[in-house]
Motif scaffolding. Structure first.
Motif, PDB file in Angstrom:
ATOM      1  N   GLN A 166      12.255   1.301   2.344  1.00 13.92           N
ATOM      2  CA  GLN A 166      11.922   2.645   2.791  1.00 13.92           C
ATOM      3  C   GLN A 166      10.420   2.904   2.733  1.00 13.92           C
ATOM      4  O   GLN A 166       9.864   3.584   3.606  1.00 13.92           O
ATOM      5  N   THR A 167       9.748   2.350   1.745  1.00  7.56           N
ATOM      6  CA  THR A 167       8.300   2.547   1.633  1.00  7.56           C
ATOM      7  C   THR A 167       7.575   1.919   2.810  1.00  7.56           C
ATOM      8  O   THR A 167       6.660   2.513   3.393  1.00  7.56           O
ATOM      9  N   GLN A 172       8.028   4.090   5.807  1.00 11.15           N
ATOM     10  CA  GLN A 172       7.198   5.295   5.746  1.00 11.15           C
ATOM     11  C   GLN A 172       5.749   4.995   6.119  1.00 11.15           C
ATOM     12  O   GLN A 172       5.091   5.805   6.779  1.00 11.15           O
ATOM     13  N   GLN A 181       5.621   4.810   9.817  1.00  9.90           N
ATOM     14  CA  GLN A 181       5.742   6.143  10.394  1.00  9.90           C
ATOM     15  C   GLN A 181       4.393   6.865  10.395  1.00  9.90           C
ATOM     16  O   GLN A 181       4.032   7.526  11.380  1.00  9.90           O
TER      17      GLN A 181
END
Length: 239
Positions: A88-89, A92, A95
């Motif tokens: 997830q990091t 992100q 993103q």
């Protein structure tokens, strides 16, 4: 709060207040420890930690100084954290890159000189001839950074360099079906360069967005929260 953390906070507070200006030398260890009410050991640990963060710099035989505190210098300390990001990091980070880099690419359309465009052409030609994933990734990073540097904002350049790390790119390409990933990346890069050559800012923004969004989509589909992609994964895009 640990004594070292307290010491770091006190030194940072002195910098924020202006008691220690950028480039200024710290008082002698004994004097500063007494001023802050700290043990010399706690102060040493704090100085080592702040030096690692590029807030302080040690000059052999001369003492310890406050760094320039330029944002792009301080951002360098984030590079390792970005390199080891997973799951997830990592998603992100991509993103945030998608939010920033296309707009910077659009700005670059009016700022790139003919010599810059020639250099970008050369980078893409070399990337086509790359013999390994690592070599391709090196050219890929050079291509994007050359565009961003035309904007003339070193903070933006460093931030995007941190967000788009070599380690992460290699993992993405290796975790994909490499030939297909590389072919798509080459097509995307050619589309970005064509938009820049045409001085078409909206097109440059859209082509860069498509390029980075595809990486984001691949990460979202192939990364579990803490997983690193394995060579068995498939993908349509390189970075």
């Amino acid at each position: 709060m640990a004594l070292t953390d307290e010491a770091m906070d006190q030194i940072k507070a002195m910098i924020v207040r202006g008691d220690l200006a950028p480039g200024s030398r710290l008082p002698k260890e004994e004097d500063l420890a007494g001023q802050l009410g700290l043990s010399r050991n706690s102060l040493r640990e704090a100085v080592r930690a702040l030096t690692a963060m590029r807030i302080l710099v040690t000059r052999q035989g001369d003492g310890t100084y406050v760094s320039s505190l330029e944002p792009h210098v301080l951002l360098e300390t984030l590079s390792f954290a970005a390199d080891v990001s997973q799951g997830q990091t990592a998603l992100q980070l991509v993103q945030v890159r998608r939010l920033l880099e296309p707009q910077a690419t659009g700005l670059a359309t009016a700022l790139l000189q003919p010599t810059d465009l020639q250099a970008l052409r050369g980078i893409l030609d070399r990337s086509r001839a790359a013999a390994t994933v690592e070599e391709f990734v090196a050219h890929d990073i050079e291509f994007h950074l050359r565009i961003i540097e035309a904007v003339g904002n070193p903070v933006l350049s460093m931030l995007l360099q941190v967000l788009s790390t070599r380690t992460q790119r290699v993992r993405i390409v290796r975790g994909s079906r490499t030939r297909r990933a590389l072919d798509q990346a080459h097509q995307d890069h050619e589309a970005i360069l064509a938009a820049l050559q045409a001085r078409d800012a909206p097109l440059a923004i859209s082509t860069a967005t498509v390029h980075i969004a595809a990486v984001e989509q691949w990460l979202a589909g192939n990364f579990a929260d803490d997983d690193v992609p394995s060579p068995g994964h498939t993908a349509d895009h390189a970075d």
